[in-house]
Enzyme design. Structure first.
Site: not given
Length: 401
Positions: A174-176, A179
């Site tokens: 989810a972070d990537y 981003g």
């Protein structure tokens, strides 16, 4: 990933990255790969927590930091102090983009919220990534990618039908993804500014980034009340579309996404009658267990190499399930230069994933791996804000930098 001096598409864009960990900073990584000047602003004592997240190296920073903070400049600045906040405002006046992922309201408490910064720079674009977004009843709650996968509906789908939910691949997915959405948002907002519009902020909740990618789940539930359950390696509406074990205890992924592909598979299996018995996707979905059993039996009688060869000859979409070791050995990865080998002055040789997307005329440029804490502080203060050596020494003495 080019190391040439060709002019980059984001050259001339200055980005202030005051975020931590991965989500908003990964937006900065993407922009930096394509030429933006990304200034990573970190706390003087310890810096970004990402420096200690992942596998440590001899320089004290982790492999995650060395990979994902690449091409950025590091400067230290304590935004919580009056002097630090004032310096940050001065930097904002000379920049185009700010990336942040504090809990909603934090920057406002420091007098550094979007509205305050827009008074300084009306064309400012700000990316704001948080667990649940800037609004809603959960806006103030903390969260990480694992929580986003759960709240966004992804983890519920990962695992075997009779087993518990499992991690859907990378724990940082989810972070990537956030981003990447962030980079899209920044580019859209900058396009608006270039067309004569005003600056704006991009509001992304981590959970929204994964929820948006769950194909037809929302409309299927709204129209038919369908709650998709865990299906292991299978997928809804299409059969065979799964993972199958070969005779040498390896695995292949098979994806027959339409009737024509299933006809090819049936011929390749030397069982053409299957295409007559199960001519449409609904027919095959209704006979999921039987078809999967037949395909599994066929696959189990061949090695992975044999299967991939006959599937390629039959134009059946199939591929190997790779570990990272196999990825390093594969000629496709080598030909596409998906892995780059670089020499870092702090840790020696590193192999990093190359930047994407691949642009034909202005490819990404690799300059350096994630930098040492504060390695560019003095240079940035001199170049961007015209501070003197005495000014910088005073800021260091009172621990503003």
């Amino acid at each position: 990933m080019s190391q040439t001096t060709i002019k980059q598409p984001m050259e001339g864009v200055r980005v202030l990255d005051i975020a931590t960990f991965v989500a908003a900073p990964f937006c900065g990584t993407i922009l930096a790969d394509f030429g933006a000047e990304v200034i990573k602003i970190e706390q003087p004592n310890g810096g970004d927590t990402l420096r200690r997240f992942g596998t440590p190296t001899e320089c004290g920073d982790t492999l995650v930091w060395l990979s994902e903070a690449r091409n950025k400049q590091s400067m230290t600045l304590d935004l919580r102090t009056p002097e630090g906040a004032e310096l940050f405002r001065a930097l904002v006046a000379e920049s185009d983009v700010v990336l942040e992922n504090f809990r909603p309201g934090t920057l406002e408490k420091w007098g550094l919220g979007f509205e305050a910064l827009r008074e300084i720079n009306p064309k400012l674009v700000m990316l704001r990534v948080s667990a649940y977004g800037q609004t809603g009843p959960k806006r103030g709650e903390p969260g990480f990618a694992r929580i986003a996968h759960a709240f966004g509906g992804l983890s519920f789908l990962a695992g075997e039908p009779d087993g518990p939910p499992v991690v859907p691949g990378s724990t940082s997915l989810a972070d990537y993804i956030s981003g990447m959405w962030g980079a899209i948002g920044v580019l859209l907002a900058m396009r608006s500014v270039a067309a004569g519009g005003v600056g704006q902020f991009i509001d992304i909740g981590l959970y929204e980034s994964v929820f948006r990618l769950l194909d037809e789940i929302a409309p299927a539930y709204a129209k038919f009340g369908l709650v998709r359950e865990r299906m292991g390696p299978d997928t809804v509406n299409v059969v065979p579309h799964s993972h199958y074990e070969t005779s040498d205890n390896r695995w292949i992924a098979l994806a027959c996404s339409n009737d024509r592909m299933f006809q090819r598979l049936a011929v390749t299996m030397e069982q053409p009658e299957l295409a007559e018995l199960y001519p449409t996707s609904p027919d095959r979905v209704a006979a999921r267990a039987k078809i999967n059993a037949l395909v599994s039996l066929w696959v189990s009688q061949h090695t992975q190499e044999e299967l991939l060869k006959v599937c390629a000859e039959g134009q059946v979409p199939a591929g190997p399930l790779y570990s990272i070791e196999e990825i390093f050995q594969d000629p496709q990865y080598a030909e596409r230069k998906n892995l780059i080998r670089i020499q870092d002055p702090r840790v020696g040789e590193l192999v990093l994933p190359s930047a994407i997307p691949r642009l034909s005329e202005t490819p990404a440029t690799f300059k350096h791996a994630g930098p040492a804490l504060g390695s560019s502080t003095d240079e940035i203060l001199r170049r961007v804000l015209s501070l003197t050596a005495a000014d910088i020494a005073s800021l260091r003495a009172n621990q503003t930098i």
